[in-house]
Structure formats: C-alpha cells, structure tokens
Design a protein around this motif. Structure first.
Motif, PDB file in Angstrom:
ATOM      1  N   LYS A  15      34.967  38.654  53.923  1.00 17.10           N
ATOM      2  CA  LYS A  15      35.420  40.262  52.751  1.00 17.10           C
ATOM      3  C   LYS A  15      36.021  41.571  53.650  1.00 17.10           C
ATOM      4  CE  LYS A  15      35.759  37.039  50.039  1.00 17.10           C
ATOM      5  NZ  LYS A  15      37.003  36.347  49.955  1.00 17.10           N
ATOM      6  N   LYS A  16      36.914  41.228  54.333  1.00 17.59           N
ATOM      7  CA  LYS A  16      37.513  42.558  54.866  1.00 17.59           C
ATOM      8  C   LYS A  16      37.333  43.944  53.612  1.00 17.59           C
ATOM      9  CE  LYS A  16      37.859  41.679  59.090  1.00 17.59           C
ATOM     10  NZ  LYS A  16      38.496  39.709  59.643  1.00 17.59           N
ATOM     11  N   GLU A  17      38.426  43.867  53.683  1.00 22.99           N
ATOM     12  CA  GLU A  17      38.126  45.169  53.152  1.00 22.99           C
ATOM     13  C   GLU A  17      37.632  44.992  51.516  1.00 22.99           C
ATOM     14  OE1 GLU A  17      42.405  42.820  51.560  1.00 22.99           O
ATOM     15  OE2 GLU A  17      41.310  42.320  54.118  1.00 22.99           O
ATOM     16  N   ASN A  18      37.346  44.184  50.763  1.00 22.67           N
ATOM     17  CA  ASN A  18      36.440  44.197  49.278  1.00 22.67           C
ATOM     18  C   ASN A  18      34.617  44.581  49.826  1.00 22.67           C
ATOM     19  OD1 ASN A  18      38.347  44.093  48.174  1.00 22.67           O
ATOM     20  ND2 ASN A  18      38.452  42.402  47.675  1.00 22.67           N
ATOM     21  N   ASN A  20      32.913  46.257  50.724  1.00 24.11           N
ATOM     22  CA  ASN A  20      31.456  47.555  49.503  1.00 24.11           C
ATOM     23  C   ASN A  20      31.501  47.223  48.662  1.00 24.11           C
ATOM     24  OD1 ASN A  20      31.147  48.668  52.096  1.00 24.11           O
ATOM     25  ND2 ASN A  20      32.543  50.750  51.162  1.00 24.11           N
ATOM     26  N   LEU A  21      32.498  46.524  47.706  1.00 23.98           N
ATOM     27  CA  LEU A  21      32.350  45.304  46.304  1.00 23.98           C
ATOM     28  C   LEU A  21      31.210  44.763  46.592  1.00 23.98           C
ATOM     29  CD1 LEU A  21      32.876  45.293  43.221  1.00 23.98           C
ATOM     30  CD2 LEU A  21      34.683  43.586  44.620  1.00 23.98           C
ATOM     31  N   PHE A  22      31.215  43.733  47.902  1.00 22.23           N
ATOM     32  CA  PHE A  22      30.625  42.847  47.338  1.00 22.23           C
ATOM     33  C   PHE A  22      28.792  42.736  48.113  1.00 22.23           C
ATOM     34  CE2 PHE A  22      34.363  40.263  47.758  1.00 22.23           C
ATOM     35  CZ  PHE A  22      34.223  39.246  46.851  1.00 22.23           C
ATOM     36  N   THR A  25      27.605  44.678  44.975  1.00 21.85           N
ATOM     37  CA  THR A  25      26.952  43.610  43.887  1.00 21.85           C
ATOM     38  C   THR A  25      26.526  43.438  44.182  1.00 21.85           C
ATOM     39  OG1 THR A  25      29.689  44.062  43.071  1.00 21.85           O
ATOM     40  CG2 THR A  25      28.234  42.453  41.947  1.00 21.85           C
ATOM     41  N   LYS A  45      26.645  47.624  56.342  1.00 18.59           N
ATOM     42  CA  LYS A  45      27.750  46.362  56.264  1.00 18.59           C
ATOM     43  C   LYS A  45      27.488  45.256  57.133  1.00 18.59           C
ATOM     44  CE  LYS A  45      31.382  48.861  55.178  1.00 18.59           C
ATOM     45  NZ  LYS A  45      33.028  49.866  55.752  1.00 18.59           N
ATOM     46  N   TYR A 169      28.926  33.729  46.828  1.00 18.33           N
ATOM     47  CA  TYR A 169      29.533  34.699  46.805  1.00 18.33           C
ATOM     48  C   TYR A 169      27.927  36.076  45.247  1.00 18.33           C
ATOM     49  CZ  TYR A 169      34.060  34.370  48.538  1.00 18.33           C
ATOM     50  OH  TYR A 169      35.049  33.872  49.704  1.00 18.33           O
ATOM     51  N   THR A 173      31.820  38.920  41.177  1.00 16.22           N
ATOM     52  CA  THR A 173      32.313  39.742  42.293  1.00 16.22           C
ATOM     53  C   THR A 173      33.794  39.477  42.036  1.00 16.22           C
ATOM     54  OG1 THR A 173      31.699  38.333  43.853  1.00 16.22           O
ATOM     55  CG2 THR A 173      30.737  40.347  43.927  1.00 16.22           C
TER      56      THR A 173
END
Ligand code: ATP
Ligand code: MG
Length: 396
Positions: A15-18, A20-22, A25, A45, A169, A173
């Motif tokens: 999940k490249k762009e997301n 941080n969210l992943f 969470t 990361k 996941y 998310t």
C-alpha cells in the motif's frame, strides 16, 4: 541485548500511498488488544517492535495472533550495534542452551550502507559458529535451526522462530460494514472474512420474540463477542422483527414468505448502514445453499437496495465454511439449538425463482414502510467491548 516482539507487515507494504494509514491503524489496534499489558510500541515503515515491560511473552504473542495486518511475528533479540564481531558473540551466547545438529544463517539487510552483502554476512557468521560449537554442520535445504539476522538503521536483530500472523488488513482501514448476524454458522464466518479485509463490522440481528427466545439472542451476542476479538470491539443492532414477520405471514402467499422477509431485512440493513455511515452490508449467503440463495432469489432480494452487499461465502462449500467456523471458535456456539426467526416461519415450498413484480404486488398488501420505520426508531444497540471504558480515551 533486549528481548522484544518484532512484527512484519506483509501485504501492507504493497500500500504505497496509504502505508501510514495502515501502519498507524495497526498500531492503534495492537494498543486496543494489549490495553491491559505493560508494553511500549515503536515502528517504522518496515517493522513494528513491541517492548514487553513486565509481562509474559507467550500471552502477548497469543493476543497478537488475533490482530489482522500482522503477517509474521517473532521474538527477537535487539542489539544496539551493527558490528559483526559483536553480533557473532551474541549469537554464540544465545545458542548455548539450544540443542541442534545442523543450521543455516539467513541475513536481511535493510540498511544498504553496510558494505558486505547478506550472503557474505551469513557465511561469516556460519563459519564462526562452526569453529566455536562442536558437532554441528550447515544444511541450507532442511536445517533444524534457522538463525535469522536483520540489520537495520543502527540496530541488529537476532531470532530463531517465525510465527505466522493472521495477515489481512488492519481492521478499520477500509471503513465500516453492517454484518447481518444470525445465530447460524455462516454469518460469523462472513464477518470474520470481512474484518480480515480491514472492514470494521457492526452486527445487525433480527429477532422475533416471542417466536424466538432470549437464548437465541444470547447466542448472537456470544457470536458478536467472538468477532469483537478481531474487530477491537463491536456494536450489535437488534431489530424487533416480530410485527413485520407476522404481517408477512398473515397477508402474503406462503411460498413468497422468505423472499419478502429477506427483502425487508435488506431494506432495514441499508437504513442502519446509512445511519451508521457504513459503506457495505455483509452477510453469510452462499450461492445455492437454500431457496433464498438461488441466483434468481438473490437478484429479487438484492433489488430493493442500492448499497453493495458483500457475500464473502458466496462461492464456499458448507464444509469449507465449517472449517473456518471451527478455527475461529464460533462453531460450537453456532450449533446450539435455538431457533432464529427465519427457521420458525419457513414455508413448506418456498419459491426458488421469485418474480420481482409479484414481490412488489405482495408488498403492497402490508404497510411495510411504517413497520420498518417503527422497528428502526428505537431499536436496541448493544456495545460489546473487551476493554475497560476508562482506557478508551488513552488509546484513541
Ligand atoms: P446457516 O449457517 O444455518 O445457513 P445462516 O445464518 O447462514 O445460518 P441463512 O438462512 O442461510 O442462515 O441466512 C443467510 C444470511 O442472512 C445469514 O448468513 C445472515 O447473514 C442473514 N440472516 C439470516 N437470518 C438473520 C437474522 N435473524 N438476523 C440477521 N441476519 C440474518
Ligand atoms: Mg446460510
């Protein structure tokens, strides 16, 4: 040298762009799971690290095995150095109590400034161990012991055993879904699978007292509790379906009872979803399982709403579903013998190819909009949480 738990994310790293969210969470969800354990969490990361301040590692590892978004977890030893000589000595020290005859070393180097290749580092460590421990040899194909070494920014990690996590996941998310949760075998499994894809679930149960018993309801609450282990906590909406069901039973040709009843359930589920800001409905339907799950039935039932209905079990055999139910410990509860509202009103010959136009005509025979409004207006919401409410604010 400090012992800690290291977590590998697996699929999350795609999940490249997301990312941080992943990862944020996942950290939040781990904090929920370990709310009563004394731990410190740090992460980057690539990895998450859990320092266990005063607790039992096995207990924490077992809890982490219920957290989605963890690909693998290991109990690792952290060294605050990248110095190879020091690493070799520590490994030797750690191997003192281990009984093994053959081994291999596997090195990972996320820090690309280290001049030696992973393969060279592995072979240097291997050579050192052969010199210092009697009667062992290298076996790269089927080693009894794998010595893992990971070199990161300024720390290195040594571990021997990899424990599989649940994958998937981190819950939350992907937003929220309403799970139509009955007392059967299928719907808890469907819920588990949706949670695995990051969907936070709220349960929705249709009860028909006095036709359904308090035991049947308690059974659903118990199933919701089982799901809450993977969902952080869970809300269970309970809709009193008695009036709607009796009205259908009295006014509509019996072969259409189930079709119309399920159309009503779908309508209510869609309203609860929109009120709860849920983007999907999830249920345990499986193609062909019963008359209401033929393709024509599914179409006639689905037609009354536009929100997507996700059916994780659509293409599963019952035996495959039972296997998962056993794995997540919902099976024993699901097979308790309490009737749910569908089983009581089942006609002898339910239609397997319902006609949508006829459904609409029959529905005109009952004041269903009014009845739906009434059922939803003051419906009961049960909140199930494994964590004490005073801790909630600390975590969020
Ligand atoms: P079984 O495991 O016996 O098939 P089931 O709950 O799957 O049990 P079905 O008649 O196949 O029973 O129902 C299909 C789906 O509809 C369920 O998986 C569930 O998602 C939903 N459903 C059925 N009855 C209820 C109910 N009383 N409350 C909430 N959802 C229900
Ligand atoms: Mg079913």
């Amino acid at each position: 040298m400090e012992k800690l738990i290291m977590i590998k994310y697996g699929e999350l790293t795609t999940k490249k762009e997301n990312i941080n969210l992943f990862i944020n969470t996942l950290k939040q969800n781990i904090k929920f799971k370990l709310w009563d354990n004394n731990v410190l969490i740090k992460f980057d990361k690539g990895r998450m690290f859990i320092k266990v301040l005063d607790d039992d590692f096995d207990n924490i590892v077992n809890k982490l095995k219920e957290v989605f978004g963890i690909h693998e977890l290991v109990i690792a030893y952290e060294l605050k150095t990248l110095d190879l000589e020091e690493i070799k000595e520590k490994i030797l020290n750690l191997l003192k109590d281990k009984d093994f005859k053959n081994f291999k070393v596997e090195t990972k180097r996320s820090n690309k400034n280290i001049p030696k290749s992973s393969i060279l580092i592995s072979s240097e460590i291997g050579g050192f161990l052969l010199k210092n421990i009697a009667n062992i040899k290298v076996d790269v194909k089927t080693p009894e012991l794998i010595i893992h070494v990971e070199l990161r920014n300024s720390e290195s990690y040594i571990y021997f055993e990899v424990i599989n996590g649940l994958g998937g996941y981190p819950v939350g998310t992907l937003g929220k879904g309403i799970l139509m949760l009955s007392g059967g075998i299928d719907s808890p499994v469907a819920g588990y699978m949706a949670i695995k894809r990051g969907v936070k679930i709220e349960g929705l149960y249709f009860e028909s007292p006095p036709h359904t018993s308090i035991e049947a309801k308690n059974k659903v609450i118990e199933l919701a509790k089982i799901l809450s282990k993977y969902n952080n906590d869970i809300k269970l909406h309970v809709i009193n379906f008695t009036e709607i069901q009796e009205s259908i039973y009295k006014n509509i040709p019996h072969e259409y009872l189930i079709t119309i009843m399920r159309r009503m359930m779908y309508r209510i589920s869609a309203i609860i979803a929109s009120r709860s800001n849920a983007k999907i409905i999830v249920n345990g339907e499986s193609i062909g399982q019963v008359a209401s799950q033929t393709l024509t039935s599914m179409k006639a039932i689905n037609e009354v709403i536009s929100i997507p209905v996700i059916r994780p079990l659509a293409c599963f055999d019952k035996l495959e579903i039972i296997d998962i139910a056993k794995k997540i410990n919902s099976y024993e509860t699901s097979i308790l013998p309490y009737e749910d509202c569908c089983t009581i009103f089942v006609p002898d010959h339910p239609v397997i190819n319902p006609d949508s136009k006829l459904c609409l005509e029959y529905e005109e025979l009952i004041p269903y909009k009014e009845l739906i409004y009434k059922a939803i207006k003051d419906h009961e919401v049960i909140k199930i949480s494994n964590i004490s409410s005073s801790k909630y604010d600390d975590i969020l």
